[in-house]
Write a protein that holds these residues in place. Structure first.
Motif, PDB file in Angstrom:
ATOM      1  N   THR A 211      32.377  40.014  40.574  1.00  0.00           N
ATOM      2  CA  THR A 211      32.888  38.914  39.762  1.00  0.00           C
ATOM      3  C   THR A 211      32.759  37.602  40.526  1.00  0.00           C
ATOM      4  OG1 THR A 211      34.813  38.177  38.465  1.00  0.00           O
ATOM      5  CG2 THR A 211      35.241  39.106  40.640  1.00  0.00           C
ATOM      6  N   ALA A 212      32.881  36.491  39.819  1.00  0.00           N
ATOM      7  CA  ALA A 212      32.916  35.189  40.503  1.00  0.00           C
ATOM      8  C   ALA A 212      34.099  35.156  41.459  1.00  0.00           C
ATOM      9  CB  ALA A 212      33.029  34.071  39.480  1.00  0.00           C
ATOM     10  N   VAL A 213      33.884  34.597  42.643  1.00  0.00           N
ATOM     11  CA  VAL A 213      34.918  34.585  43.677  1.00  0.00           C
ATOM     12  C   VAL A 213      35.588  33.216  43.704  1.00  0.00           C
ATOM     13  CG1 VAL A 213      35.412  34.918  46.112  1.00  0.00           C
ATOM     14  CG2 VAL A 213      33.607  36.264  45.026  1.00  0.00           C
ATOM     15  N   ASN A 214      36.913  33.220  43.615  1.00  0.00           N
ATOM     16  CA  ASN A 214      37.660  31.965  43.561  1.00  0.00           C
ATOM     17  C   ASN A 214      38.336  31.593  44.871  1.00  0.00           C
ATOM     18  OD1 ASN A 214      37.095  31.549  40.799  1.00  0.00           O
ATOM     19  ND2 ASN A 214      38.756  32.927  40.216  1.00  0.00           N
ATOM     20  N   VAL A 228      39.893  37.059  46.097  1.00  0.00           N
ATOM     21  CA  VAL A 228      40.221  37.196  44.678  1.00  0.00           C
ATOM     22  C   VAL A 228      39.227  36.387  43.852  1.00  0.00           C
ATOM     23  CG1 VAL A 228      42.677  37.558  45.108  1.00  0.00           C
ATOM     24  CG2 VAL A 228      41.842  35.238  44.727  1.00  0.00           C
ATOM     25  N   GLY A 229      39.131  36.743  42.555  1.00  0.00           N
ATOM     26  CA  GLY A 229      38.181  36.049  41.703  1.00  0.00           C
ATOM     27  C   GLY A 229      38.516  36.179  40.233  1.00  0.00           C
ATOM     28  N   ASP A 230      37.481  36.186  39.409  1.00  0.00           N
ATOM     29  CA  ASP A 230      37.644  36.153  37.956  1.00  0.00           C
ATOM     30  C   ASP A 230      37.936  37.523  37.353  1.00  0.00           C
ATOM     31  OD1 ASP A 230      37.365  33.464  37.817  1.00  0.00           O
ATOM     32  OD2 ASP A 230      35.362  33.461  36.914  1.00  0.00           O
ATOM     33  N   SER A 231      38.689  38.333  38.046  1.00  0.00           N
ATOM     34  CA  SER A 231      39.186  39.605  37.526  1.00  0.00           C
ATOM     35  C   SER A 231      40.565  39.819  38.129  1.00  0.00           C
ATOM     36  CB  SER A 231      38.242  40.762  37.900  1.00  0.00           C
ATOM     37  OG  SER A 231      38.359  41.063  39.282  1.00  0.00           O
ATOM     38  N   ASN A 232      41.207  40.916  37.784  1.00  0.00           N
ATOM     39  CA  ASN A 232      42.519  41.186  38.370  1.00  0.00           C
ATOM     40  C   ASN A 232      42.420  41.988  39.658  1.00  0.00           C
ATOM     41  OD1 ASN A 232      41.765  43.652  37.331  1.00  0.00           O
ATOM     42  ND2 ASN A 232      43.662  44.037  36.210  1.00  0.00           N
ATOM     43  N   GLU A 233      41.208  42.135  40.189  1.00  0.00           N
ATOM     44  CA  GLU A 233      41.024  42.900  41.417  1.00  0.00           C
ATOM     45  C   GLU A 233      41.271  42.037  42.653  1.00  0.00           C
ATOM     46  OE1 GLU A 233      37.768  46.308  40.571  1.00  0.00           O
ATOM     47  OE2 GLU A 233      36.999  44.259  40.426  1.00  0.00           O
ATOM     48  N   THR A 251      44.927  45.994  42.558  1.00  0.00           N
ATOM     49  CA  THR A 251      45.061  45.347  41.261  1.00  0.00           C
ATOM     50  C   THR A 251      46.257  44.422  41.291  1.00  0.00           C
ATOM     51  OG1 THR A 251      44.109  47.262  40.136  1.00  0.00           O
ATOM     52  CG2 THR A 251      45.336  45.700  38.792  1.00  0.00           C
ATOM     53  N   ALA A 252      46.048  43.160  40.899  1.00  0.00           N
ATOM     54  CA  ALA A 252      47.151  42.192  40.889  1.00  0.00           C
ATOM     55  C   ALA A 252      47.904  42.300  39.569  1.00  0.00           C
ATOM     56  CB  ALA A 252      46.615  40.787  41.106  1.00  0.00           C
ATOM     57  N   SER A 253      47.655  41.414  38.616  1.00  0.00           N
ATOM     58  CA  SER A 253      48.323  41.477  37.320  1.00  0.00           C
ATOM     59  C   SER A 253      47.286  41.863  36.273  1.00  0.00           C
ATOM     60  CB  SER A 253      49.006  40.140  37.008  1.00  0.00           C
ATOM     61  OG  SER A 253      48.070  39.068  37.082  1.00  0.00           O
ATOM     62  N   ASN A 254      47.166  41.080  35.188  1.00  0.00           N
ATOM     63  CA  ASN A 254      46.208  41.417  34.141  1.00  0.00           C
ATOM     64  C   ASN A 254      45.170  40.332  33.908  1.00  0.00           C
ATOM     65  OD1 ASN A 254      47.431  43.955  33.401  1.00  0.00           O
ATOM     66  ND2 ASN A 254      49.066  42.773  32.442  1.00  0.00           N
ATOM     67  N   ASP A 255      45.042  39.389  34.863  1.00  0.00           N
ATOM     68  CA  ASP A 255      44.161  38.247  34.636  1.00  0.00           C
ATOM     69  C   ASP A 255      43.506  37.834  35.938  1.00  0.00           C
ATOM     70  OD1 ASP A 255      42.904  36.153  33.309  1.00  0.00           O
ATOM     71  OD2 ASP A 255      44.723  35.502  32.274  1.00  0.00           O
ATOM     72  N   ALA A 256      42.653  36.836  35.859  1.00  0.00           N
ATOM     73  CA  ALA A 256      41.967  36.317  37.037  1.00  0.00           C
ATOM     74  C   ALA A 256      42.956  35.704  38.026  1.00  0.00           C
ATOM     75  CB  ALA A 256      40.936  35.269  36.609  1.00  0.00           C
TER      76      ALA A 256
END
Length: 416
Positions: A211-214, A228-233, A251-256
């Motif tokens: 995923t894109a990395v933020n 972390v990035g554009d997923s909940n991973e 897994t964090a929450s349910n969003d990026a």
């Protein structure tokens, strides 16, 4: 939100539900902390510095840095980077009129690096920033850039005190050092994290993600990295010099997610997610300790944009900012106490250069008089000695004094 439904006023938690939630937390190792706003870890009346800042990407909000023990801040304003002297209350333009919109900033040793939305990197020396080198690093938005904090960066007489890293932008930047060679960590929308040498920007290591990395944060001991990035991973790595070994995907929450940080012992790390949660883990068990919901909730105003642990001393605080107006300050000794700050509240800010303020009464953040205007939060940063918390707004930077005396006092446990 995990846990029991609270009163309509989310700042008041009944004794029965409090005891229940705490018991659940102790048995399950995970609970969603309720908002309790009866504590003051920082003075709610900030000192206001008339230093303008700007966010050039609506999700990337980490453009205020306090990279050393010197009383100075660095920040992005439009296409410029400014240095602000806190004591003199004077601003100096370090990089001016860049030909791109910077979204991330890193400072370490004698280097300053700015990342842009089309993979631009501007590299300059603080000792002579007049002629920055601008290149394209490949990919797209440099969401974060940082200098590796694990080792001292090229010892230099004038800037030897900053082994600091930054976050934001190409999606993100970080400056560090390996074998006395400076390293730049670049997070990008093209699904990569690149470790690059300075000043030549040669790629030393490239990590690829699904995923894109933020954002990426290297632990203070230099041995671990969280990405972390554009997923909940959430991706965890061991770091050995210029090499990285992946050890877990959580897994964090349910969003990026758009921010992460380590505490000073390198044992706890936190992730801020767009759906309004700050999640904290203990690296020793890789189990979630707590999930903290933002005051405003959800993906719009309540999105968690920035998380920062206090970096030094027995302060033990975690601060996280929301998309607009609100900053949360949490006691990391138990995660059961929280202070909510309404950033930019005109009744809670010093209005003159001498630091004088009008008398104020304590107002809950949901008081109607405080909700007249949404204020964009551009950055969040503790000072290196944890004596202050800086919050960037578009028109100013707010300086909240941390109650260090109160934090050094370990009171007995309270039973509610």
């Amino acid at each position: 939100m995990v846990g029991q439904q609270l009163y309509r006023n989310r700042y008041v938690l009944s004794a029965a539900s409090y005891s229940l939630d705490v018991n659940i937390a102790r048995s399950s190792k995970l609970f969603s902390s309720s908002v309790v706003n009866t504590y003051e870890f920082v003075n709610p009346s900030p000192r206001k510095h008339l230093q303008r800042t700007s966010w050039n990407h609506w999700q990337l909000r980490d453009v205020v840095l306090c990279p050393s023990q010197k009383p100075e801040l660095y920040s992005i304003y439009r296409c410029n980077v400014d240095k602000y002297d806190i004591q003199k209350q004077q601003s100096t333009r370090i990089l001016g009129d860049l030909d791109f919109d910077p979204v991330s900033l890193a400072i370490g040793g004698d280097f300053i690096v700015v990342g842009g939305q089309r993979a631009e990197l501007a590299v300059a020396r603080l000792s002579d920033p007049s002629s920055p080198t601008v290149v394209r690093s490949g990919g797209s938005i440099n969401n974060f850039v940082a200098l590796d904090p694990s080792q001292p960066v090229l010892p230099r007489r004038r800037f030897r005190d900053s082994a600091a890293f930054v976050e934001d932008g190409v999606t993100n930047l970080n400056i560090m050092s390996s074998n006395d060679m400076p390293r730049l960590l670049v997070c990008n929308n093209d699904h990569t994290v690149r470790l690059m040498s300075l000043p030549d920007l040669r790629i030393v290591t490239e990590l690829k993600f699904p995923t894109a990395v933020n954002y990426a944060a290297i632990s203070p001991d230099g041995a671990k990295m969280c990405v972390v990035g554009d997923s909940n991973e959430v991706f965890l790595f061991n770091k050995h010099g210029d090499d990285f070994e992946k050890i877990a995907t959580l897994t964090a929450s349910n969003d990026a997610s758009f921010s992460c940080d380590w505490n000073q012992s390198s044992q706890l790390f936190a992730v801020g997610s767009q759906d309004g949660y700050a999640t904290v883990w203990d690296i020793r068990s890789q189990q979630k300790m707590v999930q903290l919901e933002t005051f405003q909730h959800g993906r719009s105003r309540g999105a968690c944009r920035n998380v920062k642990f206090s970096p030094s001393g027995s302060i033990d605080l975690l601060a996280f900012s929301e998309h607009t107006s609100y900053v949360n300050v949490v006691d990391t000794r138990s995660f059961e106490k929280r202070q909510i700050l309404r950033a930019g509240n005109p009744e809670n800010a010093f209005d003159d250069d001498l630091g004088h303020s009008a008398p104020t009464s304590f107002l809950l953040p949901d008081s109607p008089s405080l909700l007249s205007q949404d204020l964009q939060i551009t950055g969040l940063r503790f000072s290196s000695d944890s004596s202050a918390l800086f919050v960037g707004l578009e028109e100013s930077i707010l300086e909240y004094a941390v109650d260090r005396i109160g934090r050094y006092s370990f009171s007995t446990s309270e039973i509610i």
